[in-house]
Design an enzyme around this catalytic site. Structure first.
Site, mmCIF file in Angstrom:
data_model
loop_
_atom_site.group_PDB
_atom_site.id
_atom_site.type_symbol
_atom_site.label_atom_id
_atom_site.label_comp_id
_atom_site.label_asym_id
_atom_site.label_seq_id
_atom_site.Cartn_x
_atom_site.Cartn_y
_atom_site.Cartn_z
ATOM 1 C CG HIS A 162 1.304 -7.061 -3.769
ATOM 2 N ND1 HIS A 162 2.325 -6.183 -4.009
ATOM 3 C CD2 HIS A 162 0.258 -6.612 -4.505
ATOM 4 C CE1 HIS A 162 1.942 -5.254 -4.861
ATOM 5 N NE2 HIS A 162 0.686 -5.492 -5.179
ATOM 6 N NE ARG A 174 2.072 0.523 -6.995
ATOM 7 C CZ ARG A 174 1.133 -0.206 -7.600
ATOM 8 N NH1 ARG A 174 0.249 -0.882 -6.873
ATOM 9 N NH2 ARG A 174 1.081 -0.259 -8.910
ATOM 10 C CD GLU A 216 4.794 -5.627 -1.750
ATOM 11 O OE1 GLU A 216 4.797 -6.279 -2.822
ATOM 12 O OE2 GLU A 216 3.835 -4.919 -1.388
#
Length: 603
Positions: A339, A291, A320
């Site tokens: 990601h 994370r 993000e």
């Protein structure tokens, strides 16, 4: 009060909670029965769905709305059971309009399932499935209020995330991304992109859960020495892989590479910061596929510029997507990906199947181990136990914070004293909330009555329960709750009982949870805000001295209690505070000559 009788039993680690609490779709009850709870004038009634929804009111199949792309195998499973509506890229308004016709909703991370969705469903929505681990985009409180079960798919992307972590590790060590960009720009700078070898280097895995374990397994195959830090990591699993479990400080100080695999919780937020970077070996390399918020990104840039961190490889970010001009993203010694941890064809199909099975099972009335809300318990029991539920969770949180960082929690003993007969006290919810308090502060798992026993088993916790029957009126369900953690080291020695366990005890007074015992010391402090525990020499002026230090720092004290062995001997001062004291304030308290040890505990 004297104990008239005692009844002790154990919750075996292999107990299957579904055997006791399973609700079958073959039940003769209606398919959408629920219990309503009293609520305030401005909030909807809270309902906990108790039975299945295999058909709608007219006998047809239930309807499942899939709001984001789901693998074909998962869609096929859904279609075998229900009417499936795959509608992607909906606006919030379109989702709110459509949801009143649906019994279940499946989303990924891009669809926000807020209170408006549950209000618009008008009570029909029974299950929300999150195809993945994180549920930040689902309003759990609203889901519970409206009687909607939320399930996720936490296991299917484990291998994909581990493989991506290893890919970033190797790419960073050999400057793959930078040299690729250089060659494509027409350059040929072999000397500039000399890398480092992985063989013989020490990798610290911070967070030794499913993904961390798989990263460690692969790193060992590359010839690396692997150490790990995780207060709940089973020692036997680490030993089987040849991994050494160490304290957090040792992991930072000895690692050549650090790979992060911890959840984002209040305890782990920005756990890598200026202070922790300063403790690392110069030239350390960091990989993060967990994370983004576990790293203070500004501090990482400073550590890179100072040469403390040689390189970083990041798949996740605090925000993000990150800003295009982010100094961290643009840093020449940072490798970044958007990601992609779970982005393999195999993982996507696995997540699709896992969430489809969970949603279908929930609609069939089965209790899924991946449920993250809505404990299924009767309204009468929930109402009576409400203040004790709060007490149970807070005692769990207090107990686990008293454990020293290097030792893992494995043995948990729960004791309840009550004037009621043992078969007239349902402790399932209390046990679940204590488990929640112990596990959630350092985990991304949401614990409730549905998944508590399953989660405890996964984490290697061995829980035992003892009920002590007291003489007196059974008007109140409980007199005290005691939590003991065995075979652990404590950061506050006075919290240890005579037999060596971390021990905390509490009771409910006038509807408010109180801490009444720490170790062998009697105290009395409300479990609100946070608590400072001090072991001190019992002498005049101590309460005033500590109170003055807190007052000078504008820290409000809401409660204070002192328990002692005997006059002028040792005493424990328990101080309830509304605000978190600064490090400087706590340091001043520790420097008081009569204070022998102290600890600050968040509730």
């Amino acid at each position: 009060m004297s104990a008239a009788a005692s009844a002790t039993f154990s919750l075996a680690a292999t107990t299957n909670p579904l055997k006791t609490f399973s609700l079958s779709s073959r039940s003769s009850l209606p398919s959408a029965s629920s219990i309503s709870f009293p609520s305030s004038r401005n909030s909807p009634q809270r309902r906990l769905v108790l039975v299945s929804c295999t058909t709608t009111g007219d006998g047809s199949k239930p309807t499942i709305l899939v709001a984001e792309k789901l693998g074909d195998a998962g869609v096929k499973l859904l279609e075998d059971f229900a009417n499936v509506d795959c509608s992607y890229n909906m606006t919030p308004e379109e989702l709110n309009t459509k949801i009143s016709l649906c019994d279940a909703l499946i989303v990924r991370s891009g669809t926000k399932v807020g209170r408006e969705v549950f209000e618009s469903s008008r009570g029909r929505l029974k299950v929300v499935g999150r195809a993945g681990v994180g549920i930040d985009n689902v309003d759990l409180r609203a889901a519970t209020e409206f009687g909607c079960l939320v399930v996720n798919a936490p296991t299917a992307n484990t291998i994909a995330a581990a493989e991506h972590g290893i890919a970033l590790l190797a790419a960073m060590a050999r400057n793959v991304a930078q040299s690729d960009a250089s060659v494509k720009a027409g350059e040929w700078k072999r000397n500039k992109y000399v890398g480092v070898s992985l063989v013989g280097k020490t990798l610290a895995v911070l967070g030794f859960g499913k993904v961390g374990t798989e990263v460690a397994r692969r790193a060992k195959g590359l010839g690396m020495r692997v150490i790990a830090h995780d207060p709940y990591a089973p020692a036997d699993r680490a030993q089987a892989l040849g991994v050494e479990l160490v304290g957090f400080g040792e992991a930072l100080a000895t690692a050549d590479f650090i790979s992060l695999h911890m959840p984002l919780t209040p305890a782990t937020s920005k756990i890598l910061n200026d202070e922790t970077f300063a403790k690392m070996k110069k030239g350390v390399r960091i990989v993060n596929v967990a994370r983004g918020g576990v790293i203070d990104e500004d501090a990482l840039v400073r550590a890179l510029d100072a040469g403390i961190v040689a390189q970083a490889a990041l798949d996740v970010f605090t925000k993000e997507p990150p800003a295009k001009d982010s100094p961290l993203v643009q840093h020449e010694r940072v490798t970044v990906t958007p990601h992609l941890g779970a982005s393999t064809m195999e993982a996507q199909e696995g997540v699709a199947i896992e969430i489809a099975e969970a949603v279908v099972g929930a609609l069939n009335g089965e209790l899924a181990a991946t449920a993250v809300n809505a404990p299924m318990v009767s309204a009468e029991v929930l109402t009576e136990l409400k203040p004790y539920v709060v007490l149970a969770e807070k005692l769990g949180r207090l107990a686990v914070q008293l454990v020293a960082g290097g030792s893992g929690v494995k043995n948990v003993k729960l004791s309840y004293t009550s004037a009621r007969a043992t078969d007239d006290l349902d402790t399932r919810l209390l046990r679940a909330m204590i488990t929640k308090g112990i596990i959630e502060p350092i985990s991304d798992v949401y614990v409730n009555l549905v998944n508590a026993d399953f989660t405890a088993k996964q984490r290697g916790l061995r829980l035992s329960e003892e009920r002590v029957v007291l003489d007196g009126s059974p008007e109140n369900p409980l007199e005290t709750i005691t939590v003991q953690l065995g075979n652990v080291e404590s950061k506050f020695a006075s919290s240890l009982s005579e037999s060596g366990e971390v021990k905390v005890e509490g009771k409910v007074k006038d509807g408010v949870p109180h801490l009444t015992k720490v170790g062998s010391f009697e105290v009395d402090v409300t479990l609100e805000g946070s608590i400072i525990l001090c072991r001190q020499v019992d002498q005049p002026g101590m309460i005033g001295t500590v109170g003055s230090i807190l007052g000078e720092s504008n820290v409000n004290v809401n409660f204070m209690s002192v328990g002692r062995i005997a006059p002028r001997k040792q005493a424990i001062m328990a101080i309830g505070v509304d605000d978190q004291p600064s490090k400087e304030t706590l340091k001043k308290i520790g420097e008081i000559p009569a204070v022998e040890e102290f600890v600050f505990l968040k509730l």
